[in-house]
Scaffold this motif. Structure first.
Motif, PDB file in Angstrom:
ATOM      1  N   ALA A 182       0.848  -1.191   0.000  1.00 59.42           N
ATOM      2  CA  ALA A 182       0.000   0.000   0.000  1.00 59.42           C
ATOM      3  C   ALA A 182       0.887   1.247   0.000  1.00 59.42           C
ATOM      4  CB  ALA A 182      -0.916  -0.011   1.212  1.00 59.42           C
ATOM      5  N   LEU A 183       0.275   2.429  -0.020  1.00 62.37           N
ATOM      6  CA  LEU A 183       1.002   3.704  -0.033  1.00 62.37           C
ATOM      7  C   LEU A 183       0.732   4.464   1.254  1.00 62.37           C
ATOM      8  CD1 LEU A 183       0.799   5.311  -3.587  1.00 62.37           C
ATOM      9  CD2 LEU A 183       2.841   4.985  -2.214  1.00 62.37           C
ATOM     10  N   ARG A 184       1.815   4.818   1.967  1.00 64.74           N
ATOM     11  CA  ARG A 184       1.657   5.609   3.178  1.00 64.74           C
ATOM     12  C   ARG A 184       1.088   6.984   2.819  1.00 64.74           C
ATOM     13  NH1 ARG A 184       6.499   5.100   7.408  1.00 64.74           N
ATOM     14  NH2 ARG A 184       5.908   7.298   7.543  1.00 64.74           N
ATOM     15  N   PHE A 185       0.110   7.403   3.583  1.00 62.49           N
ATOM     16  CA  PHE A 185      -0.557   8.677   3.286  1.00 62.49           C
ATOM     17  C   PHE A 185       0.382   9.856   3.499  1.00 62.49           C
ATOM     18  CE2 PHE A 185      -3.361  12.271   4.557  1.00 62.49           C
ATOM     19  CZ  PHE A 185      -3.986  12.445   3.334  1.00 62.49           C
ATOM     20  N   ASP A 186       1.235   9.795   4.512  1.00 66.39           N
ATOM     21  CA  ASP A 186       2.137  10.922   4.737  1.00 66.39           C
ATOM     22  C   ASP A 186       3.146  11.070   3.602  1.00 66.39           C
ATOM     23  OD1 ASP A 186       3.418   8.567   5.431  1.00 66.39           O
ATOM     24  OD2 ASP A 186       4.541   9.455   7.081  1.00 66.39           O
ATOM     25  N   VAL A 187       3.488   9.957   2.938  1.00 60.62           N
ATOM     26  CA  VAL A 187       4.377  10.024   1.770  1.00 60.62           C
ATOM     27  C   VAL A 187       3.659  10.724   0.617  1.00 60.62           C
ATOM     28  CG1 VAL A 187       5.589   8.666   0.023  1.00 60.62           C
ATOM     29  CG2 VAL A 187       5.711   8.003   2.441  1.00 60.62           C
ATOM     30  N   ILE A 188       2.390  10.391   0.427  1.00 57.16           N
ATOM     31  CA  ILE A 188       1.608  11.044  -0.628  1.00 57.16           C
ATOM     32  C   ILE A 188       1.559  12.549  -0.387  1.00 57.16           C
ATOM     33  CG2 ILE A 188      -0.714  11.278  -1.596  1.00 57.16           C
ATOM     34  CD1 ILE A 188      -1.118   8.285  -1.066  1.00 57.16           C
ATOM     35  N   VAL A 189       1.284  12.934   0.853  1.00 54.58           N
ATOM     36  CA  VAL A 189       1.203  14.364   1.173  1.00 54.58           C
ATOM     37  C   VAL A 189       2.551  15.043   0.972  1.00 54.58           C
ATOM     38  CG1 VAL A 189       0.778  16.018   3.028  1.00 54.58           C
ATOM     39  CG2 VAL A 189      -0.736  14.059   2.740  1.00 54.58           C
ATOM     40  N   ARG A 190       3.645  14.334   1.294  1.00 54.73           N
ATOM     41  CA  ARG A 190       4.979  14.923   1.124  1.00 54.73           C
ATOM     42  C   ARG A 190       5.251  15.208  -0.351  1.00 54.73           C
ATOM     43  NH1 ARG A 190       9.733  12.214   0.471  1.00 54.73           N
ATOM     44  NH2 ARG A 190       8.888  10.303   1.382  1.00 54.73           N
ATOM     45  N   TYR A 191       4.925  14.268  -1.230  1.00 57.36           N
ATOM     46  CA  TYR A 191       5.117  14.488  -2.665  1.00 57.36           C
ATOM     47  C   TYR A 191       4.235  15.628  -3.175  1.00 57.36           C
ATOM     48  CZ  TYR A 191       8.045  10.365  -3.503  1.00 57.36           C
ATOM     49  OH  TYR A 191       9.079   9.454  -3.514  1.00 57.36           O
ATOM     50  N   LEU A 192       2.993  15.647  -2.725  1.00 55.81           N
ATOM     51  CA  LEU A 192       2.091  16.715  -3.155  1.00 55.81           C
ATOM     52  C   LEU A 192       2.603  18.079  -2.682  1.00 55.81           C
ATOM     53  CD1 LEU A 192      -1.363  15.032  -2.394  1.00 55.81           C
ATOM     54  CD2 LEU A 192      -0.355  15.419  -4.657  1.00 55.81           C
ATOM     55  N   GLY A 193       3.142  18.124  -1.462  1.00 55.90           N
ATOM     56  CA  GLY A 193       3.685  19.375  -0.949  1.00 55.90           C
ATOM     57  C   GLY A 193       4.897  19.843  -1.730  1.00 55.90           C
ATOM     58  N   ALA A 194       5.693  18.903  -2.230  1.00 54.16           N
ATOM     59  CA  ALA A 194       6.885  19.266  -2.997  1.00 54.16           C
ATOM     60  C   ALA A 194       6.533  19.900  -4.338  1.00 54.16           C
ATOM     61  CB  ALA A 194       7.755  18.030  -3.212  1.00 54.16           C
TER      62      ALA A 194
END
Length: 769
Positions: free
Chosen positions: A112-124
């Motif tokens: 699965a995909l960690r949600f905090d990783v998704i948010v980190r990429y989106l923030g970048a």
């Protein structure tokens, strides 16, 4: 520029993970809504769902690929949207995961995909605003196992990280539902409805309020258990962030529940049926009157009439009780019967926080103007016998960029495409070529309309009219002279004639009509009388009151306005790039060309004579000067007029706030307070189209965000166009300003180290912030 990543996971590959029915169609609907309503271009929208090609199926690899691409292409503007519909779960360490369709139940944390990783990429991706729409708590009623009864359900609170705008489909500890009858999830149905003409949610605040009521209402309506959305909106100041595109806002305004225009008669045709194909109109929309012109293939400008046969159409809108409406002369005739239902002078309110209450409904100025323009378009279609969709338009020289944008929106509401927007005195400048067909001649175009005063210096000759300098004032127009007389008449009614009746809308309408008439009378006589009939005299019944007015009194009442006229006339000469005083200009034979009905006011003529003593005055056109000039320019653009060329001038200068200079480089500090100097990027009165470029160095460390702030020159205007956030990379920034022939300024920033390029429109800066 808005961007979006939209994900829908319905048919999970692992049989131990229950499929969902409508996640993929929900994703497709949301993507379409973001594209058509929220201004996300196709190139900036990534859609992943089960029915897409292999490269766009919602697998873990594809999700990571597109997230990393977004992070590698930071764009410090617009809104970044993220929508996810599918399963989620919470691991033993309280980490939240979203499940792509290739997730494996037995190795869920690894696949699965960690949600905090998704948010980190989106923030970048560096967008100023990140908006999350999350539906990771879907209930599965049948058709296989759930994600796992042994794995805790995803924590909704954790899906709403601080500092981000987040909307979740249900509250903590609850689930959300799908409805087969509408083939959608309850949350998605409400979300798409919010951005439809039914919901009309423009801002974060409006969307939050709408979802909080519509999601539970939809669940109840379809027999589902209670479902209430959960949101987190941070920072609080983002509540008024506009989510929908400008075009959508205009479309919603155009469909405000208003009736149709009523007409007593059609406009008489001016050409044989079928003689005209796709005409290019010229529309001079004025504060008091509007004129529509058309350049005939035979080689002259034709002023198109209104239904009453006259080309000057009053810019007046009157609503009937059923919200049908009248425009022009018919609206003026109806005003005495219901003055409170009449809208006048809406042009003056464009771009301001103003509105009109009519029959219990709120009408925005841009909508009022759009209805008047729609009527003008209809006049032209009846006169020419063909549909009209294109036009040239004009705006006052001193209109702000926001006012010009709002005026363009009004043309959109009237279903008219503006091919070029020209300053009113600049358009009238083309008439100097008719007065001076061959030899070179200098002119000062003086344009006083109902709401604004504009002045332009023009060099004319050999078929070219070059606008050398432009200035103006939005603080004086013909209406202000009327207002001065109305205030005087009110005072006279009370103090001299002892009238104590109520100043109803009917009485005020009488006062204004008499003020307009008295102002015109004093143009050709020394004294006049304002006659107010049938006033309620209490026990005396209806009374008539006359108020005497002479030129001396008029000068006294309008002294402040006349001072503004005089100072504006003189202010245009210092705007010349190479300088020239008034006396030198007059000695070279400079002439004055009058435009606008306001130039018939006798005190305006006196100010012109005072500032420009001895200059010859040309008054051949006056109230139709702008319409004739626009019509001539339409002839140039359509190829029917080949002998004239208008070289327009940029009305305003553009500066950038900097902290200093190092050689040829302008320095921008990450501390906005240190950027106190203003470097000139574009001079005012520069002939357009034009281009200029300057180099800047960001003095902060790599990764630090710097705000490049753009201001109007002269600085005394106090206008800040907006800011562009730029992240330092260690390379210098080359800023290029391109000014099109219609005066629109585009800014291009290129990072010399990364070679990345960002492009902005000056008058759009700050609209997404």
């Amino acid at each position: 520029m808005n961007r979006a990543l939209v994900v829908g996971c319905a048919g999970y590959e692992d049989p131990d993970i229950a499929p969902l029915r409508h996640a993929q169609t929900d994703a497709a609907r949301v993507a379409d809504t973001l594209r058509t309503v929220c201004g996300v271009d196709d190139a900036d929208l990534v859609l992943l769902h089960d029915n897409m090609p292999a490269s766009h199926r919602p697998t873990r690899t594809n999700l990571l690929r597109h997230l990393t691409r977004m992070a590698a292409d930071p764009r410090p503007d617009g809104i970044l949207y993220f929508f996810f519909s599918g399963h989620g779960f919470q691991a033993g360490d309280n980490t939240q995961y979203l499940l792509p369709i290739d997730c494996v139940r037995a190795a869920v944390e690894d696949t699965a995909l960690r949600f905090d990783v998704i948010v980190r990429y989106l923030g970048a991706a560096a967008a100023p605003h990140l908006v999350l729409f999350l539906d990771a708590c879907r209930n599965v009623l049948d058709g296989g196992k759930a994600a796992s009864a042994s794995l805790p359900r995803v924590d909704v609170d954790a899906l709403c990280p601080p500092g981000v705008v987040s909307f979740c489909s249900c509250r903590p500890g609850r689930v959300s539902y799908e409805v087969d009858g509408i083939r959608a999830g309850v949350f998605t149905e409400a979300l798409c409805s919010a951005f439809s003409p039914a919901g009309r949610c423009r801002t974060i605040h409006e969307l939050d309020a709408y979802l909080s009521t519509q999601v539970p209402a939809l669940a109840r309506a379809h027999g589902k258990p209670d479902q209430r959305p959960h949101s987190r909106v941070e920072p609080l100041g983002v509540q008024h962030l506009e989510l929908v595109s400008e075009r959508t806002r205009n479309q919603w305004r155009a469909t405000t529940p208003i009736g149709t225009e009523r007409r007593a008669r059609r406009v008489a045709p001016v050409v044989p049926p079928g003689a005209v194909d796709d005409p290019l109109l010229a529309i001079d929309f004025g504060t008091s009157y509007s004129v529509v012109s058309w350049y005939r293939p035979e080689g002259d400008v034709l002023l198109l009439p209104g239904p009453d046969g006259r080309p000057l159409v009053p810019s007046v809108l009157h609503f009937l009780p059923d919200m049908d409406y009248l425009v022009g002369a018919a609206a003026v005739e109806a005003t005495p019967y219901r003055p409170s239902s009449t809208i006048r002078h809406a042009k003056r309110d464009l771009g301001r926080s103003a509105g009109y209450s009519v029959n219990g409904r709120s009408i925005e100025p841009v909508l009022a103007v759009g209805l008047i323009l729609r009527s003008l378009r209809r006049n032209a279609e009846e006169a020419l016998g063909t549909p009209v969709r294109r036009c040239l338009a004009s705006h006052p020289a001193n209109f702000t960029l926001r006012q010009i944008d709002t005026l363009e929106q009004a043309f959109e509401l009237a279903d008219l495409t503006v091919t070029r927007m020209i300053g009113e005195p600049n358009a009238a400048s083309l008439l100097t070529l008719m007065a001076t067909p061959e030899q070179e001649q200098d002119y000062l175009v003086v344009d006083l309309g109902g709401g604004t005063f504009d002045v332009a210096l023009v060099e004319a000759g050999e078929g070219i009219a070059e606008v050398r300098a432009v200035t103006g004032s939005n603080e004086v127009g013909g209406l202000d002279f009327d207002d001065a007389l109305v205030a005087y008449a009110e005072d006279q009614l009370r103090t001299v004639h002892g009238w104590h009746g109520e100043l109803t809308s009917t009485v005020r309408d009488k006062l204004r009509r008499e003020a307009e008439r008295a102002k015109r009378d004093l143009g050709y006589r020394d004294a006049t009388t304002m006659l107010l009939t049938d006033l309620d005299g209490g026990s005396h019944g209806l009374v008539d009151i006359s108020i005497e007015l002479d030129r001396a009194r008029f000068r006294q009442l309008t002294a402040e306005l006349n001072d503004t006229i005089r100072s504006t006339l003189g202010a245009v000469f210092p705007r010349l790039r190479f300088g020239e005083d008034v006396s030198a200009w007059i000695s070279r034979g400079g002439k004055v060309l009058l435009a606008g009905q306001g130039t018939k006011i006798f005190t305006v003529s006196e100010q012109i004579a005072s500032v420009l003593p001895g200059a010859e005055v040309v008054s051949s056109y006056q109230e139709t000067a702008v319409a004739h000039g626009l019509g001539t320019q339409a002839g140039v653009l359509t190829g029917f007029q080949r002998g004239f060329l208008l070289l327009n001038a940029l009305r305003f200068g553009v500066g950038v706030r900097v902290s200093g200079k190092e050689g040829s480089l302008h320095l921008v500090s990450p501390d906005a307070g240190s950027n106190k100097e203003v470097m000139t990027l574009l001079d005012s009165s520069r002939t357009i189209p034009t281009r200029d470029a300057e180099s800047f160095r960001l003095t902060g460390k790599a990764g630090t965000t710097h705000e490049m702030t753009f201001v109007e020159i002269p600085r005394s205007s106090g206008l800040v166009f907006g800011t562009i956030p730029v992240v330092a990379t260690g390379g210098d920034i080359v800023l290029t300003a391109d000014v099109e022939a219609n005066g629109v300024v585009y800014l291009t920033l290129r990072d010399e180290k990364t070679d990345s390029v960002s492009r902005y429109q000056l008058n759009k800066l700050g609209q997404d912030r």
